[in-house]
Design a protein around this motif. Structure first.
Motif, PDB file in Angstrom:
ATOM      1  N   HIS A 208       0.730  -1.241  -0.015  1.00  0.00           N
ATOM      2  CA  HIS A 208      -0.163   0.077  -0.325  1.00  0.00           C
ATOM      3  C   HIS A 208       0.567   1.082  -0.283  1.00  0.00           C
ATOM      4  O   HIS A 208       2.097   1.559   1.157  1.00  0.00           O
ATOM      5  CB  HIS A 208      -1.394   0.287   1.278  1.00  0.00           C
ATOM      6  N   TYR A 273      -3.724   3.958  -1.468  1.00  0.00           N
ATOM      7  CA  TYR A 273      -3.998   3.444  -0.359  1.00  0.00           C
ATOM      8  C   TYR A 273      -5.627   3.734  -0.653  1.00  0.00           C
ATOM      9  O   TYR A 273      -7.063   2.862  -0.369  1.00  0.00           O
ATOM     10  CB  TYR A 273      -4.248   4.424   0.566  1.00  0.00           C
ATOM     11  N   VAL A 276      -7.612   0.620  -1.856  1.00  0.00           N
ATOM     12  CA  VAL A 276      -7.958  -0.351  -0.877  1.00  0.00           C
ATOM     13  C   VAL A 276      -8.419   0.516  -0.038  1.00  0.00           C
ATOM     14  O   VAL A 276      -9.395  -0.406   1.077  1.00  0.00           O
ATOM     15  CB  VAL A 276      -6.460  -0.410   0.045  1.00  0.00           C
ATOM     16  N   TYR A 277      -8.350   1.267   0.825  1.00  0.00           N
ATOM     17  CA  TYR A 277      -9.227   1.811   1.862  1.00  0.00           C
ATOM     18  C   TYR A 277     -10.329   3.263   1.793  1.00  0.00           C
ATOM     19  O   TYR A 277      -9.738   4.156   0.820  1.00  0.00           O
ATOM     20  CB  TYR A 277      -7.863   2.759   2.490  1.00  0.00           C
ATOM     21  N   ASP A 283      -2.283   6.495   7.068  1.00  0.00           N
ATOM     22  CA  ASP A 283      -1.534   5.166   7.676  1.00  0.00           C
ATOM     23  C   ASP A 283      -0.477   5.677   8.054  1.00  0.00           C
ATOM     24  O   ASP A 283      -0.283   7.436   8.485  1.00  0.00           O
ATOM     25  CB  ASP A 283      -0.569   4.338   6.563  1.00  0.00           C
TER      26      ASP A 283
END
Ligand code: NAD
Length: 311
Positions: A208, A273, A276-277, A283
């Motif tokens: 990521h 990112y 995926v999120y 993060d």
């Protein structure tokens, strides 16, 4: 000793259960099997000093009975894992705060020593490295979508330490940093088992962001060693300890090491990112523990190298 381990069918708890049984203690595990598995405890089934109770830490009567029968409580049960927490933030708060309060109240009755599992995530967006136990917890400043988990664990710490100050409860807080090893699954988003599984199956390892974010990975056997030593250290009561390894590695380098160790043809692929999120995910760039307090208290410092952990 008779030890009650909540969450003992999970990854860390099952290793601790085995170690305590091997040392001659009696172990009772309370676990609702939400992420834990009875297979993790297969080696202990039928042992005359081992008992397994399927049930929840949200049940005060059950927790009270099992606590009354124990000399010490190791409280590991929690809603764990990035995916689970992001999908069900309210469950994370209810289990991790309500359940911990139930366990602490049960321990309070006869002032039983209790160890409460916390996490490096309580350091939030701290920018001073390494993280020391007395540093400020900046969790409130983070927009990390695992906020529910980090906040709940922070409240757990405050609750435990409040009981220490108000009622002399012999409670110890364990701030685990990434702990990994046999039996940890990638189902809930744990990076190392995910990478190893992908490499063994020839799938791409998905890193990521830039992959420059770093973590420190500790072997579960080292975490267990730290716990066993702290359990035998009366001066540890009322204190907070970082439990982790301070060998830092970027996630990209971790992926490269996994590919090399497995001899896999897998490619390492960077994924943004956002793919995926949900939007807004931030993060933590680094998470580096200062483990000198643990070493001063117990003479032990987690040292197993990453190569051994990957192997
Ligand atoms: P795990 O998911 O394998 O273990 C947690 C266990 O708690 C599971 O067996 C689960 O079934 C059980 N559980 C969950 N809710 C419960 C409930 N309401 N009642 C009874 N049991 C319940 O995860 P783990 O990695 O072994 O984590 C153990 C503890 O260490 C957790 O508190 C976690 O927050 C903490 N921790 C772990 C790490 C890590 O890297 N592994 C890092 C920081 C903190």
């Amino acid at each position: 000793m008779k030890v009650l381990i909540t969450g003992g069918a999970g990854f860390i708890g099952s290793h601790l259960s085995e170690r305590l049984i091997a040392e001659g203690h009696s172990v009772t595990v309370l676990d609702d099997l939400s992420t834990g598995r009875t297979e993790n405890l297969a080696g202990l089934s039928g042992h005359n000093r081992f008992r397994f109770h399927e049930g929840t830490i949200l049940d005060p009567a059950l927790v009270g009975t099992l606590t009354d029968e124990a000399d010490m409580i190791i409280h590991l049960a929690a809603a764990v894992g990035v995916k689970l927490i992001m999908e069900e933030p309210s469950r994370s708060i209810l289990t991790n705060v309500g359940g911990t309060e139930t366990v602490l109240k049960a321990a309070l009755k006869d002032l039983k020593p209790v160890f409460v599992a916390s996490t490096s995530e309580v350091y939030g967006k701290a920018t001073k490295f390494p993280f020391g136990e007395d540093d400020d917890l900046t969790i409130g400043a983070t927009k990390n979508l695992r906020w529910s988990y980090a906040c709940a664990k922070t409240l757990d710490e405050f609750l435990a330490l409040a009981y220490v100050r108000e009622a002399d409860l012999p409670a110890t807080v364990l701030r685990f940093f990434n702990t990994t090893g046999p039996r940890q699954t990638g189902r809930y988003g744990m990076v190392l088992p995910n990478f190893v599984q992908a490499a063994l199956e020839g799938r791409p390892l998905l890193v990521h962001g830039t992959g420059e974010q770093s973590r420190c990975f500790g072997h579960v056997a080292d975490a267990v060693e730290a716990m066993v030593r702290l359990m035998a250290t009366p001066a540890a009561r009322g204190e907070v300890f970082n439990v982790g390894n301070d060998e830092e590695v970027t996630i990209r380098a971790l992926a490269e090491q996994v590919v090399a160790a497995t001899g896999s043809p897998s490619e390492i692929r960077l994924v943004p990112y956002e793919t995926v999120y949900p939007a807004g995910f931030e993060d933590m760039a680094r998470r580096l523990p200062d483990v000198s307090k643990l070493e001063r208290a117990t003479g032990f410092r987690p040292r197993r190298p990453l190569s051994e952990i990957i192997a």
